[in-house]
Enzyme design. Structure first.
Site, mmCIF file in Angstrom:
data_model
loop_
_atom_site.group_PDB
_atom_site.id
_atom_site.type_symbol
_atom_site.label_atom_id
_atom_site.label_comp_id
_atom_site.label_asym_id
_atom_site.label_seq_id
_atom_site.Cartn_x
_atom_site.Cartn_y
_atom_site.Cartn_z
ATOM 1 N N LYS A 190 27.120 -52.313 -7.131
ATOM 2 C CA LYS A 190 26.656 -52.405 -5.745
ATOM 3 C C LYS A 190 25.171 -52.830 -5.703
ATOM 4 O O LYS A 190 24.487 -52.797 -6.717
ATOM 5 C CB LYS A 190 26.859 -51.067 -5.032
ATOM 6 C CG LYS A 190 28.336 -50.608 -4.975
ATOM 7 C CD LYS A 190 29.210 -51.592 -4.261
ATOM 8 C CE LYS A 190 30.625 -51.182 -3.911
ATOM 9 N NZ LYS A 190 31.402 -50.284 -4.685
HETATM 10 C C1 PLP Z 1 32.738 -49.316 -4.205
HETATM 11 C C2 PLP Z 1 33.450 -49.063 -2.930
HETATM 12 C C3 PLP Z 1 33.870 -47.789 -2.538
HETATM 13 C C4 PLP Z 1 33.802 -46.589 -3.444
HETATM 14 O O1 PLP Z 1 32.532 -46.340 -3.888
HETATM 15 P P1 PLP Z 1 32.304 -45.338 -5.119
HETATM 16 O O2 PLP Z 1 30.831 -45.061 -5.015
HETATM 17 O O3 PLP Z 1 32.667 -46.085 -6.347
HETATM 18 O O4 PLP Z 1 33.126 -44.135 -4.896
HETATM 19 C C5 PLP Z 1 34.445 -47.632 -1.300
HETATM 20 N N1 PLP Z 1 34.630 -48.669 -0.469
HETATM 21 C C6 PLP Z 1 34.268 -49.923 -0.823
HETATM 22 C C7 PLP Z 1 34.492 -51.028 0.140
HETATM 23 C C8 PLP Z 1 33.689 -50.162 -2.073
HETATM 24 O O5 PLP Z 1 33.378 -51.410 -2.421
#
Ligand code: PLP
Length: 381
Positions: A190
């Protein structure tokens, strides 16, 4: 001790740079002797609230926990229907399902507009509907404003999965702050990565208090308060979870938040370069076109291949040149766990069959963008 061997792509899908300042901030935490949620978490929450303009920010262990916490705080449960995109990471739907509520999948707006279509959402609203979950695909605001209006019109909660959208502003307002609550992810790929981490934002102080309570077992005091002698005992007043985040990850998040806008600015430049170069590749359409009055996080850069192109072969040709690609996403309504949520989602199906995610990260070079587009053009020729 040897460094862990990380696979070396010529152009990886995503990549993260950890600076010496980041490492120093983390080392400070370990030297302090207090490792679990405490003063750094509070500092990170305050900086995050200030950055996004949210009234309240609550740090958690990951975005899945953030979404789950929002679902619990919203009181979702058996018998409630929640309209969600299928074209998202499965956690968006799972977080609803954990509470016993039913995710109802709606379609996306178009082949290059892979965000929830307000008309499709409207068609799925029933007397049981309690909330709409929007997901800012690739950091694009899509129809978030229209979904907020639709939720208002029907007395529904708008819940935002802003995992891709940290730094995106629409009309100066941050994505994640349009709804009742918003969730962000700090997972490795991210825009602001700490490995694993998440944040919830909301505007209502009672909701914030509920989120904090449920984050830590429903307990009325925190270990940090007891450690400081500010509290002696506790009661448990709700069925909560342990969704806390530790201090080291908050210190890293704080350190990285300071340069997020610069990094997103670099992504914007690369996005423009991709679009210029792709305009010369017939049949390939770039999704997520920039919009007026918005600053975008540019979390993903995705293209839609010509109908009938062999996507696996194209991805393999790129991999053979050291270029990593991905698919966002295999749609949730096609997974076995959601087999009962039968849904007719033609645009989601078409997009997920034809889209490819190309590399995008802040320190990617323009030369690397050229390499990727040349490889893509070659694979389709
Ligand atoms: C990465 C992601 C999540 C989950 O995030 P985590 O921090 O890995 O639990 C949820 N929704 C979307 C759209 C994502 O890209």
């Amino acid at each position: 001790m040897a460094a862990v061997a990380v696979p070396r792509w010529r152009v990886p899908l995503a990549d993260v740079v950890v600076t010496e300042a980041d490492i120093a901030a983390v080392a400070d935490v370990y030297r302090s002797g207090w490792l679990s949620q405490g003063p750094r978490a509070k500092e990170f929450e305050e900086a995050f609230a200030q950055y996004t303009g949210a009234e309240h920010a609550v740090a958690v262990t990951n975005c899945t926990a953030a979404l789950h916490l929002i679902s619990m705080a919203a009181g979702l449960g058996a018998g409630d229907e929640i309209v969600v995109p299928s074209l998202t990471f499965v956690a968006t739907a799972n977080a609803i399902a954990y509470t016993g509520a039913t995710p109802v999948f709606a379609d996306v707006a178009g082949l290059t507009e892979p965000w929830l279509d307000p008309a499709s959402v409207r068609a799925r609203i029933t007397p049981r509907t309690k909330a709409i979950v929007s997901m800012a695909y690739g950091g694009h605001p899509g129809e978030t404003a229209a979904l907020a209006a639709l939720a208002d019109e029907h007395g529904l909660l708008l819940l935002e999965d802003a995992a891709h959208a940290l730094g995106t502003r629409l009309g100066g307002r941050h994505l994640g702050t349009f709804g009742w609550a918003g969730a962000y992810s700090f997972f490795s790929n991210k825009n602001l990565s700490v490995g694993e981490g998440g944040m919830v934002v909301c505007s209502d102080p009672d909701v914030a208090a509920r989120l904090r309570l449920l984050r830590s077992h429903g307990m009325t005091t925190l270990s940090w308060d007891r450690h400081r002698g500010h509290a002696a005992g506790y009661d448990v007043v709700a069925m909560g979870h342990n969704f806390r985040i530790d201090e080291a990850r908050c210190a890293l998040g704080l350190s990285r938040l300071a340069r997020l806008d610069d990094e997103n600015g670099r992504r914007a430049l690369l996005d423009r370069r991709y679009r210029e170069l792709l305009s010369g590749v017939p049949g390939v359409e770039a999704a997520l076109a920039p919009v007026a009055d918005a600053t975008l996080a540019h979390h993903l850069f995705t293209v839609v291949l010509p109908a009938g192109a062999d996507r696996d072969a194209v991805r393999q040709a790129l991999a053979d040149q050291g270029i990593q690609t991905s698919l966002h996403y295999p749609p949730a309504h096609r997974f076995q766990v959601y087999a009962e949520a039968a849904a007719d989602l033609p645009v989601t199906d078409a997009y997920s069959a034809r889209a490819v995610t190309l590399p995008m990260y802040a320190h990617m070079t323009e030369e690397q963008v050229e390499i990727v587009v040349a490889a893509l053009a070659g694979a389709l020729a």
